[in-house]
Write an enzyme that holds these catalytic residues in place. Structure first.
Site, PDB file in Angstrom:
ATOM      1  N   GLY A   1     -20.553   5.277 -23.738  1.00 15.23           N
ATOM      2  CA  GLY A   1     -21.527   6.046 -22.997  1.00 15.23           C
ATOM      3  C   GLY A   1     -22.774   6.253 -23.838  1.00 15.23           C
TER       4      GLY A   1
ATOM      5  N   TYR B   1     -15.186  18.053 -10.743  1.00 14.15           N
ATOM      6  CA  TYR B   1     -15.814  17.908  -9.433  1.00 14.15           C
ATOM      7  C   TYR B   1     -14.756  17.916  -8.312  1.00 14.15           C
ATOM      8  CZ  TYR B   1     -19.616  17.181 -12.599  1.00 14.15           C
ATOM      9  OH  TYR B   1     -20.516  17.371 -13.615  1.00 14.15           O
TER      10      TYR B   1
END
Ligand SMILES: Cc1cc2nc3c(=O)[nH]c(=O)nc-3n(C[C@H](O)[C@H](O)[C@H](O)COP(=O)(O)O)c2cc1C
Length: 374
Positions: free
Chosen positions: A320, A176
């Site tokens: 996660g 990103y």
């Protein structure tokens, strides 16, 4: 009764700013695609976090965009405007009420944003270079706009403080915008934000400085600032493990509360730039030394694996996918019920596990991502 071998997971940890985590288990930041189109968090998203915030020491939220042209996912919640503060507050208090510290992941998607999610369909990045395999070329930010972008990360941090979050994590990983400024693939600038490895550090480090400045000016209580990075890029050009060690070395001197690597496999070997006699984690820990706590992550499922991960010198471990599949992971370890920890996902379990619809669909329709059975 808890198995004595798992005790290292339950030592508290003190951050530089004064906040303490009750244990070493962190919920990794995970996008859930469940926020409303206007950028506010939804009831099902709140329920998903509440279900997972009791045992872990710290929950790092899904990423939130700092400007409107940084929205990277459908159903991502917004952090780009003061009107989002009540939504932030709802999320922060629902996590904190269950006992975990609540850390907001702040983000801009840059050239990775789907064009339908950004104003006028215009994506921006460090340079006008499309992602490999994409035919969307972003517009290069002007120098002035880069300055405004740095300020925007600070503004979202101020909103996080006002909303009662315990901290922010700067999302410098996974391709990103911050990553794009560090990457020689996406950053071909010739001003002070690009040109050499050192200049490609300028934007990431300026974001850190701005966030810390805002924390110093606005936070009345201790406030966590962490930074997440990716170790390497696959593309040529692309940053290597050796380049990342330069970034990490600079970050380790910034007075941050923690550094957080982004990996799918905790035990992975470096790809380029250094030799493979050591694991990525070993290189990172060697570079960081004792300067700042470190969070390791990647395919950790059992408490044995988590303890082994801590034995490398990682200060904390993030889970996660495992916490999506097993919201009671920490509680089961504490109660000596580790044999009952689920490490696969049944197609029947969406409601029981409180997983928002879009996240559930993404999981079920992405073979190989989660160990889905039946
Ligand atoms: C559903 C899902 C959404 C994710 N979203 C984010 C995100 O918003 N920010 C981020 O830094 N990483 C994100 N990740 C990466 C995870 O934080 C983590 O690094 C990765 O899943 C490996 O850890 P695990 O094996 O414990 O799942 C996401 C992962 C998953 C599974």
């Amino acid at each position: 009764m808890m198995n004595e071998n798992f005790k290292p997971l339950f030592e508290s940890i003190d951050f530089k700013n004064g906040l303490q985590l009750k244990n070493r288990v962190v919920m990794a930041p995970m996008t859930n695609f469940a926020s409303h189109p206007d950028g506010t968090v939804s009831d099902e998203e709140i329920a998903y976090y509440e279900r997972r915030s009791k045992g872990v020491g710290m929950v790092i939220t899904a990423c939130t965009y700092v400007t409107a042209n940084g929205k990277g996912f459908h159903g991502e919640f917004g952090g780009h405007d003061d009107s989002m503060i009540p939504s932030f507050r709802r999320l922060a208090s629902s996590i904190k009420a269950k006992g975990a510290k609540a850390v907001l992941q702040i983000f801009h998607g840059g050239r990775e944003c789907p064009t339908e999610l950004v104003p006028n369909g215009e994506t921006v990045s460090a340079s006008a270079v499309a992602k490999e395999g994409s035919d969307v070329t972003p517009r290069a930010l002007t120098e002035n706009e880069v300055e405004e972008m740095i300020t925007a990360f600070g503004e979202t941090t101020r909103r996080a403080i006002e909303a009662g979050f315990d901290g922010v994590e700067i999302h410098g990983a996974n391709g990103y915008l911050i990553h794009q400024f560090f990457s020689p693939h996406s950053n071909r600038r010739e001003d002070r934000f690009g040109g050499s490895l050192e200049k490609r550090l300028t934007f990431p480090l300026a974001v850190v400085d701005e966030v810390q400045k805002v924390v110093n000016a606005h936070a009345k209580e201790p406030f966590i600032v962490g930074y997440r990075f990716s170790p390497e890029e696959e593309t040529t050009p692309g940053f290597t493990m050796a380049d990342t060690l330069v970034l990490v070395d600079a970050l380790a001197d910034k007075g941050l509360d923690y550094l957080h690597v982004s990996l799918m496999d905790f035990w992975s070997e470096p790809r380029r730039g250094v030799d493979t006699t050591k694991l990525r984690i070993e290189y990172l820990l060697e570079t960081i030394g004792n300067r700042v706590p470190f969070i390791g992550v990647g395919s950790i499922h059992t408490p044995e694996e988590a303890v082994k991960a801590l034995s490398t010198g990682s200060s904390m471990v993030a889970l996660g996918r495992e916490l999506i599949m097993e919201p009671d992971w920490v509680e089961k370890v504490v109660e000596g019920k580790e044999a009952e920890i689920a490490t696969t996902l049944s197609k029947k379990d969406q409601e029981k596990l409180i997983i928002p619809d879009y996240l559930w669909q993404a999981i079920i329709n992405s073979p190989g991502w989660f160990p889905v059975v039946d």
